[in-house]
Design an enzyme around this catalytic site. Structure first.
Site, PDB file in Angstrom:
ATOM      1  N   ASN A 176      -1.896  -7.233  -3.535  1.00  0.00           N
ATOM      2  CA  ASN A 176      -1.395  -6.301  -4.557  1.00  0.00           C
ATOM      3  C   ASN A 176       0.123  -6.269  -4.628  1.00  0.00           C
ATOM      4  OD1 ASN A 176      -1.418  -3.578  -6.155  1.00  0.00           O
ATOM      5  ND2 ASN A 176      -0.288  -3.143  -4.264  1.00  0.00           N
ATOM      6  N   TYR A 229       8.376 -12.734 -15.277  1.00  0.00           N
ATOM      7  CA  TYR A 229       7.285 -11.907 -14.722  1.00  0.00           C
ATOM      8  C   TYR A 229       5.932 -12.460 -15.182  1.00  0.00           C
ATOM      9  CZ  TYR A 229       4.172  -8.021 -13.709  1.00  0.00           C
ATOM     10  OH  TYR A 229       3.111  -7.265 -13.239  1.00  0.00           O
ATOM     11  N   ARG A 260       7.002  -2.508   2.815  1.00  0.00           N
ATOM     12  CA  ARG A 260       8.283  -2.404   3.528  1.00  0.00           C
ATOM     13  C   ARG A 260       8.559  -0.969   3.942  1.00  0.00           C
ATOM     14  NH1 ARG A 260      11.361  -5.288  -1.221  1.00  0.00           N
ATOM     15  NH2 ARG A 260       9.874  -3.872  -2.213  1.00  0.00           N
ATOM     16  N   ALA A 310       0.815  -1.230   0.000  1.00  0.00           N
ATOM     17  CA  ALA A 310       0.000   0.000   0.000  1.00  0.00           C
ATOM     18  C   ALA A 310       0.842   1.271   0.000  1.00  0.00           C
ATOM     19  CB  ALA A 310      -0.946  -0.010   1.196  1.00  0.00           C
ATOM     20  N   GLY A 345      -3.572  -3.664 -17.642  1.00  0.00           N
ATOM     21  CA  GLY A 345      -2.462  -3.469 -18.574  1.00  0.00           C
ATOM     22  C   GLY A 345      -1.572  -2.373 -18.030  1.00  0.00           C
TER      23      GLY A 345
HETATM   24  P1  NDP Z   1       4.567   0.046  -7.466  1.00  0.00           P
HETATM   25  O1  NDP Z   1       6.013  -0.275  -7.606  1.00  0.00           O
HETATM   26  O2  NDP Z   1       4.145   1.475  -7.565  1.00  0.00           O
HETATM   27  O3  NDP Z   1       3.994  -0.571  -6.113  1.00  0.00           O
HETATM   28  C1  NDP Z   1       4.355  -1.874  -5.684  1.00  0.00           C
HETATM   29  C2  NDP Z   1       3.951  -2.052  -4.237  1.00  0.00           C
HETATM   30  O4  NDP Z   1       4.298  -3.385  -3.832  1.00  0.00           O
HETATM   31  C3  NDP Z   1       4.692  -1.094  -3.323  1.00  0.00           C
HETATM   32  O5  NDP Z   1       3.801  -0.616  -2.337  1.00  0.00           O
HETATM   33  C4  NDP Z   1       5.760  -1.971  -2.684  1.00  0.00           C
HETATM   34  O6  NDP Z   1       6.018  -1.508  -1.362  1.00  0.00           O
HETATM   35  C5  NDP Z   1       5.026  -3.316  -2.632  1.00  0.00           C
HETATM   36  N1  NDP Z   1       5.966  -4.432  -2.521  1.00  0.00           N
HETATM   37  C6  NDP Z   1       6.890  -4.825  -3.428  1.00  0.00           C
HETATM   38  N2  NDP Z   1       7.591  -5.864  -2.929  1.00  0.00           N
HETATM   39  C7  NDP Z   1       7.091  -6.110  -1.687  1.00  0.00           C
HETATM   40  C8  NDP Z   1       7.405  -7.043  -0.670  1.00  0.00           C
HETATM   41  N3  NDP Z   1       8.386  -7.954  -0.817  1.00  0.00           N
HETATM   42  N4  NDP Z   1       6.691  -7.027   0.478  1.00  0.00           N
HETATM   43  C9  NDP Z   1       5.699  -6.115   0.643  1.00  0.00           C
HETATM   44  N5  NDP Z   1       5.356  -5.210  -0.274  1.00  0.00           N
HETATM   45  C10 NDP Z   1       6.051  -5.201  -1.431  1.00  0.00           C
HETATM   46  O7  NDP Z   1       3.839  -0.817  -8.608  1.00  0.00           O
HETATM   47  P2  NDP Z   1       2.298  -1.050  -8.972  1.00  0.00           P
HETATM   48  O8  NDP Z   1       1.404  -0.283  -8.098  1.00  0.00           O
HETATM   49  O9  NDP Z   1       2.194  -0.869 -10.423  1.00  0.00           O
HETATM   50  O10 NDP Z   1       2.189  -2.608  -8.664  1.00  0.00           O
HETATM   51  C11 NDP Z   1       1.173  -3.171  -7.841  1.00  0.00           C
HETATM   52  C12 NDP Z   1       0.745  -4.508  -8.435  1.00  0.00           C
HETATM   53  O11 NDP Z   1       0.145  -4.265  -9.702  1.00  0.00           O
HETATM   54  C13 NDP Z   1       1.870  -5.501  -8.685  1.00  0.00           C
HETATM   55  O12 NDP Z   1       1.410  -6.786  -8.296  1.00  0.00           O
HETATM   56  C14 NDP Z   1       2.079  -5.439 -10.189  1.00  0.00           C
HETATM   57  O13 NDP Z   1       2.600  -6.640 -10.691  1.00  0.00           O
HETATM   58  C15 NDP Z   1       0.659  -5.190 -10.640  1.00  0.00           C
HETATM   59  N6  NDP Z   1       0.486  -4.635 -11.973  1.00  0.00           N
HETATM   60  C16 NDP Z   1       1.083  -3.446 -12.325  1.00  0.00           C
HETATM   61  C17 NDP Z   1       0.891  -2.937 -13.598  1.00  0.00           C
HETATM   62  C18 NDP Z   1       1.560  -1.686 -14.066  1.00  0.00           C
HETATM   63  O14 NDP Z   1       1.643  -1.471 -15.307  1.00  0.00           O
HETATM   64  N7  NDP Z   1       2.023  -0.809 -13.184  1.00  0.00           N
HETATM   65  C19 NDP Z   1       0.020  -3.629 -14.560  1.00  0.00           C
HETATM   66  C20 NDP Z   1      -0.544  -4.851 -14.088  1.00  0.00           C
HETATM   67  C21 NDP Z   1      -0.337  -5.309 -12.835  1.00  0.00           C
HETATM   68  P3  NDP Z   1       7.464  -1.418  -0.649  1.00  0.00           P
HETATM   69  O15 NDP Z   1       8.488  -1.252  -1.720  1.00  0.00           O
HETATM   70  O16 NDP Z   1       7.323  -0.249   0.277  1.00  0.00           O
HETATM   71  O17 NDP Z   1       7.565  -2.729   0.075  1.00  0.00           O
HETATM   72  C1  8X3 Z   2       2.376  -5.034 -15.805  1.00  0.00           C
HETATM   73  C2  8X3 Z   2       1.900  -4.892 -17.216  1.00  0.00           C
HETATM   74  O1  8X3 Z   2       2.519  -5.365 -19.628  1.00  0.00           O
HETATM   75  O2  8X3 Z   2       4.181  -4.237 -18.234  1.00  0.00           O
HETATM   76  O3  8X3 Z   2       1.890  -6.206 -15.249  1.00  0.00           O
HETATM   77  O4  8X3 Z   2       3.740  -6.585 -17.961  1.00  0.00           O
HETATM   78  S1  8X3 Z   2       3.155  -5.302 -18.290  1.00  0.00           S
END
Ligand code: NDP
Ligand code: 8X3
Length: 258
Positions: A91, A157, A38, A14, A188
């Protein structure tokens, strides 16, 4: 729409991007929020913002979802008032690199698998027995179109997100006959810190991912998560794919040059 007033929603990851916006959207529904990541300073800033704007009751804690003992410990040590988790938004996740498999960095693979697959499983394993005992709950996994397609350099990934989709389907079968709902929301391109993390802090390379196109915002995705979580109890949105209008597939993205 069913109300989430005073229901407990637990969002992993979050501190940024989609997870942070899910916290904001679910705060608007009146839910109480359990937030982990984290980076605790960011969680605490968000908690303060949500408390000031919506009067939201928020409990934050540091958690690395890759650490299964820490996950068990964090969930079992929750204060009594925070134990009845009703909505789990799995998430937390990340990508690392865009290397081919022959050239891949094994540390990158392990970080993705440990976070996106094993971390999601550890949290789900820790939270769902309480949901089963109460016969209520909703698990929303944040998957990806990378769980429905494969693209060059995205092999590991994509494999983690295909796993998330498999686990979502499996969990729905395992919980069949209970009142617990299971959803995957599969976005996406969303502009977050995702690409900066993927490219190990290379901001220029990250910016190029979104150049000339209009990606989704984290709020676009969070609104869908909140919509899924606020359907009447007999309605499960099982799978939702959310794309920017500028995107047709993982690799077919409309870019304007000006
Ligand atoms: P961000 O990098 O902005 O956010 C990722 C979040 O995950 C951060 O809050 C980070 O918090 C947390 N996180 C990462 N590793 C850990 C860990 N080991 N333990 C706890 N928390 C963790 O990316 P997004 O918001 O884009 O990503 C969120 C989700 O959405 C992911 O699952 C990603 O795969 C998915 N997604 C993203 C897309 C995109 O294009 N952005 C598209 C499709 C899916 P911290 O580092 O403080 O721990
Ligand atoms: C994140 C979307 O297309 O960069 O899951 O893999 S993509």
């Amino acid at each position: 729409m069913s109300t989430l007033r005073d229901r407990i929603a637990f969002i992993t990851g979050a501190s940024s991007g989609i997870g942070r916006e899910c916290a904001r959207e679910l705060a608007r529904t009146g839910a109480r929020l359990l937030l982990c990541a984290r980076r605790k300073d960011r969680l605490d800033q968000l908690a303060q913002e949500l408390h000031e704007e919506h009067g939201t009751d928020v409990h934050t804690f540091v958690l690395d979802v890759r650490d299964r003992h820490a996950v068990d410990q964090a969930i079992s040590a929750l204060p009594e008032a925070w134990r009845s988790i009703e909505i789990l938004v799995n998430n937390a996740g990340l990508s690392r690199g865009l290397a081919s498999i022959p050239d891949g960095e094994i540390e990158d693979w392990e970080e993705m698998i440990d976070t996106n697959v094993k971390g999601l499983l550890y949290v789900t394993r820790a939270v769902t027995p309480g949901m089963v005992a109460r016969d209520r709950g909703h698990i929303v996994n944040v998957g990806s179109i990378a769980g429905r397609e494969v693209y060059r350099g995205g092999g590991v990934y994509c494999a983690t997100k295909w796993s998330v989709r498999a686990l979502t389907q499996a969990l729905r079968m395992d919980l069949h006959g209970t009142a617990i709902r299971v959803t995957t929301v599969d976005p996406g391109l969303v502009e977050t810190e995702f690409s900066t993390v993927r490219f190990h802090g290379d901001e220029a390379r990250a910016a190029a991912v979104y150049r000339g196109t209009r990606p989704l915002t984290p709020k676009d995705v969070a609104e869908v998560v909140a919509f899924c979580a606020t359907r009447p109890a007999h309605v499960t949105l099982a799978e939702v794919v959310v794309l920017a209008t500028d995107q047709a597939t993982a690799t077919l993205v409309n870019r304007r040059t000006d």
